[in-house]
Design a protein around this motif. Structure first.
Motif, PDB file in Angstrom:
ATOM      1  N   VAL A 122      -7.198  72.289   0.162  1.00 60.60           N
ATOM      2  CA  VAL A 122      -6.576  73.369  -0.591  1.00 60.60           C
ATOM      3  C   VAL A 122      -5.076  73.296  -0.346  1.00 60.60           C
ATOM      4  N   ILE A 123      -4.326  73.058  -1.406  1.00 63.57           N
ATOM      5  CA  ILE A 123      -2.863  73.045  -1.296  1.00 63.57           C
ATOM      6  C   ILE A 123      -2.405  74.468  -1.556  1.00 63.57           C
ATOM      7  N   GLN A 124      -1.967  75.099  -0.483  1.00 70.00           N
ATOM      8  CA  GLN A 124      -1.539  76.491  -0.537  1.00 70.00           C
ATOM      9  C   GLN A 124      -0.040  76.557  -0.803  1.00 70.00           C
ATOM     10  N   PRO A 125       0.362  77.400  -1.727  1.00 69.89           N
ATOM     11  CA  PRO A 125       1.794  77.544  -1.969  1.00 69.89           C
ATOM     12  C   PRO A 125       2.434  78.456  -0.934  1.00 69.89           C
ATOM     13  N   VAL A 126       3.747  78.541  -1.004  1.00 74.44           N
ATOM     14  CA  VAL A 126       4.497  79.556  -0.291  1.00 74.44           C
ATOM     15  C   VAL A 126       5.145  80.435  -1.351  1.00 74.44           C
ATOM     16  N   LYS A 127       5.730  81.522  -0.941  1.00 76.53           N
ATOM     17  CA  LYS A 127       6.396  82.433  -1.879  1.00 76.53           C
ATOM     18  C   LYS A 127       7.716  81.799  -2.282  1.00 76.53           C
ATOM     19  N   GLY A 128       7.713  81.147  -3.445  1.00 79.70           N
ATOM     20  CA  GLY A 128       8.854  80.368  -3.907  1.00 79.70           C
ATOM     21  C   GLY A 128      10.163  81.121  -3.900  1.00 79.70           C
ATOM     22  N   LYS A 129      10.155  82.325  -4.401  1.00 77.44           N
ATOM     23  CA  LYS A 129      11.396  83.108  -4.510  1.00 77.44           C
ATOM     24  C   LYS A 129      12.004  83.381  -3.139  1.00 77.44           C
ATOM     25  N   GLU A 132       0.490  61.477   9.055  1.00 77.94           N
ATOM     26  CA  GLU A 132      -0.434  60.473   9.588  1.00 77.94           C
ATOM     27  C   GLU A 132      -1.664  61.134  10.193  1.00 77.94           C
ATOM     28  N   ASP A 133      -1.474  62.241  10.903  1.00 81.92           N
ATOM     29  CA  ASP A 133      -2.606  62.973  11.475  1.00 81.92           C
ATOM     30  C   ASP A 133      -3.526  63.509  10.376  1.00 81.92           C
ATOM     31  N   PHE A 134      -2.937  63.996   9.295  1.00 69.76           N
ATOM     32  CA  PHE A 134      -3.715  64.490   8.157  1.00 69.76           C
ATOM     33  C   PHE A 134      -4.564  63.362   7.570  1.00 69.76           C
ATOM     34  N   GLU A 135      -3.949  62.212   7.370  1.00 69.93           N
ATOM     35  CA  GLU A 135      -4.679  61.070   6.824  1.00 69.93           C
ATOM     36  C   GLU A 135      -5.782  60.617   7.785  1.00 69.93           C
ATOM     37  N   LEU A 136      -5.512  60.640   9.072  1.00 75.18           N
ATOM     38  CA  LEU A 136      -6.518  60.284  10.076  1.00 75.18           C
ATOM     39  C   LEU A 136      -7.700  61.244  10.008  1.00 75.18           C
ATOM     40  N   MET A 137      -7.419  62.539   9.862  1.00 78.26           N
ATOM     41  CA  MET A 137      -8.492  63.524   9.751  1.00 78.26           C
ATOM     42  C   MET A 137      -9.352  63.237   8.521  1.00 78.26           C
ATOM     43  N   LEU A 138      -8.719  62.886   7.403  1.00 79.75           N
ATOM     44  CA  LEU A 138      -9.480  62.554   6.194  1.00 79.75           C
ATOM     45  C   LEU A 138     -10.317  61.297   6.397  1.00 79.75           C
ATOM     46  N   ASP A 139      -9.778  60.333   7.135  1.00 78.82           N
ATOM     47  CA  ASP A 139     -10.528  59.112   7.431  1.00 78.82           C
ATOM     48  C   ASP A 139     -11.744  59.420   8.309  1.00 78.82           C
ATOM     49  N   VAL A 140     -11.575  60.297   9.294  1.00 82.39           N
ATOM     50  CA  VAL A 140     -12.695  60.694  10.149  1.00 82.39           C
ATOM     51  C   VAL A 140     -13.760  61.384   9.299  1.00 82.39           C
ATOM     52  N   GLY A 184      -0.062  70.277  -9.203  1.00 85.49           N
ATOM     53  CA  GLY A 184       0.683  71.505  -9.258  1.00 85.49           C
ATOM     54  C   GLY A 184       0.212  72.492 -10.307  1.00 85.49           C
ATOM     55  N   GLU A 185      -0.821  72.148 -11.044  1.00 89.26           N
ATOM     56  CA  GLU A 185      -1.327  73.073 -12.048  1.00 89.26           C
ATOM     57  C   GLU A 185      -2.228  74.085 -11.354  1.00 89.26           C
ATOM     58  N   GLU A 205       8.349  70.561  -3.347  1.00 91.21           N
ATOM     59  CA  GLU A 205       7.659  69.688  -4.298  1.00 91.21           C
ATOM     60  C   GLU A 205       7.441  68.302  -3.695  1.00 91.21           C
ATOM     61  N   ALA A 206       8.401  67.822  -2.910  1.00 90.67           N
ATOM     62  CA  ALA A 206       8.229  66.534  -2.235  1.00 90.67           C
ATOM     63  C   ALA A 206       7.040  66.607  -1.269  1.00 90.67           C
ATOM     64  N   TYR A 207       6.910  67.730  -0.573  1.00 91.77           N
ATOM     65  CA  TYR A 207       5.775  67.922   0.334  1.00 91.77           C
ATOM     66  C   TYR A 207       4.460  67.911  -0.440  1.00 91.77           C
ATOM     67  N   TYR A 208       4.375  68.716  -1.503  1.00 92.62           N
ATOM     68  CA  TYR A 208       3.147  68.769  -2.300  1.00 92.62           C
ATOM     69  C   TYR A 208       2.802  67.390  -2.864  1.00 92.62           C
ATOM     70  N   THR A 209       3.805  66.673  -3.328  1.00 97.47           N
ATOM     71  CA  THR A 209       3.589  65.343  -3.888  1.00 97.47           C
ATOM     72  C   THR A 209       3.022  64.406  -2.833  1.00 97.47           C
ATOM     73  N   THR A 210       3.542  64.492  -1.618  1.00 92.01           N
ATOM     74  CA  THR A 210       3.044  63.642  -0.534  1.00 92.01           C
ATOM     75  C   THR A 210       1.590  63.971  -0.201  1.00 92.01           C
ATOM     76  N   ILE A 211       1.273  65.257  -0.116  1.00 90.39           N
ATOM     77  CA  ILE A 211      -0.107  65.654   0.187  1.00 90.39           C
ATOM     78  C   ILE A 211      -1.049  65.184  -0.927  1.00 90.39           C
ATOM     79  N   ARG A 212      -0.630  65.365  -2.182  1.00 90.79           N
ATOM     80  CA  ARG A 212      -1.466  64.901  -3.299  1.00 90.79           C
ATOM     81  C   ARG A 212      -1.682  63.390  -3.230  1.00 90.79           C
ATOM     82  N   ALA A 213      -0.617  62.654  -2.915  1.00 89.05           N
ATOM     83  CA  ALA A 213      -0.717  61.188  -2.852  1.00 89.05           C
ATOM     84  C   ALA A 213      -1.680  60.756  -1.744  1.00 89.05           C
ATOM     85  N   ILE A 214      -1.607  61.395  -0.606  1.00 91.86           N
ATOM     86  CA  ILE A 214      -2.525  61.070   0.495  1.00 91.86           C
ATOM     87  C   ILE A 214      -3.961  61.362   0.061  1.00 91.86           C
TER      88      ILE A 214
END
Length: 180
Positions: free
Chosen positions: A106-113, A87-95, A7-8, A126-135
């Motif tokens: 690239v983890i793209q943000p949305v307009k938080g406000k 799961e599809d994202f992880e499969l793409m990374l495996d391919v 998140g930095e 944040e839960a979404y970003y955390t999941t993407i980072r973990a994958i």
């Protein structure tokens, strides 16, 4: 990239003075100047609202976007994001790994406000970003994490598309990845 941390914001100074190629010639890229120019353009384009949306989009589309998001977006059984998509994202990374492609995620943000006024609150995002980072961590792939820019009013021109400033920062991260 991974050095950006969870998140930095990407560090624009990381590639200051690096060499690039244009038409086969080596040229110094002044990322600081390019990023500053993008920031100035984004600032000029977003002068009439507290969100930092580009003026034309804010005037013509924001109210309808927010109304639609608040009326139409819903959560099924407390599940905000599709497990199938993860799961599809992880499969793409495996391919990518299997065929020898080194991706940059690239983890793209949305307009938080703006998103804070929808079902996708800061905690949900944040839960979404955390999941993407973990994958990405589990699959050992590079990440350029811009989620820390959610509340920077100049980073996005509308609810999720980069402004001139955001585009300059994305470009630098991609350049850094491909030229190291």
């Amino acid at each position: 990239m991974r050095a950006d941390g969870a998140g930095e914001p990407h560090d624009p100074k990381a590639s200051a003075g690096k060499q690039g190629t244009a038409g086969g010639k080596t040229a110094a890229l002044d990322w600081g100047a390019l990023i500053e120019e993008g920031k100035q353009r984004a600032s000029k384009g977003s002068s009439n609202n507290e969100y930092g949306f580009y003026d034309g989009w804010y005037e013509k589309k924001f109210a309808a976007w927010l109304d639609g998001a608040q009326r139409a977006w819903h959560v099924d059984d407390g599940v905000y994001f599709s497990q199938q998509e993860y799961e599809d994202f992880e499969l793409m990374l495996d391919v990518c790994r299997q065929v020898g492609v080194e991706p940059l995620i690239v983890i793209q943000p949305v307009k938080g406000k703006a998103y804070d006024q929808t079902i996708y609150t800061r905690e949900v995002r944040e839960a979404y970003y955390t999941t993407i980072r973990a994958i990405c961590d589990r699959m050992d792939v590079e990440v350029a994490d811009f989620s820390g820019y959610e509340y920077d009013p100049l980073f996005l021109r509308d609810y999720s598309h980069p402004s001139a400033y955001g585009s300059a920062l994305y470009s630098q991260a991609i350049y850094d990845f491909w030229t190291r």
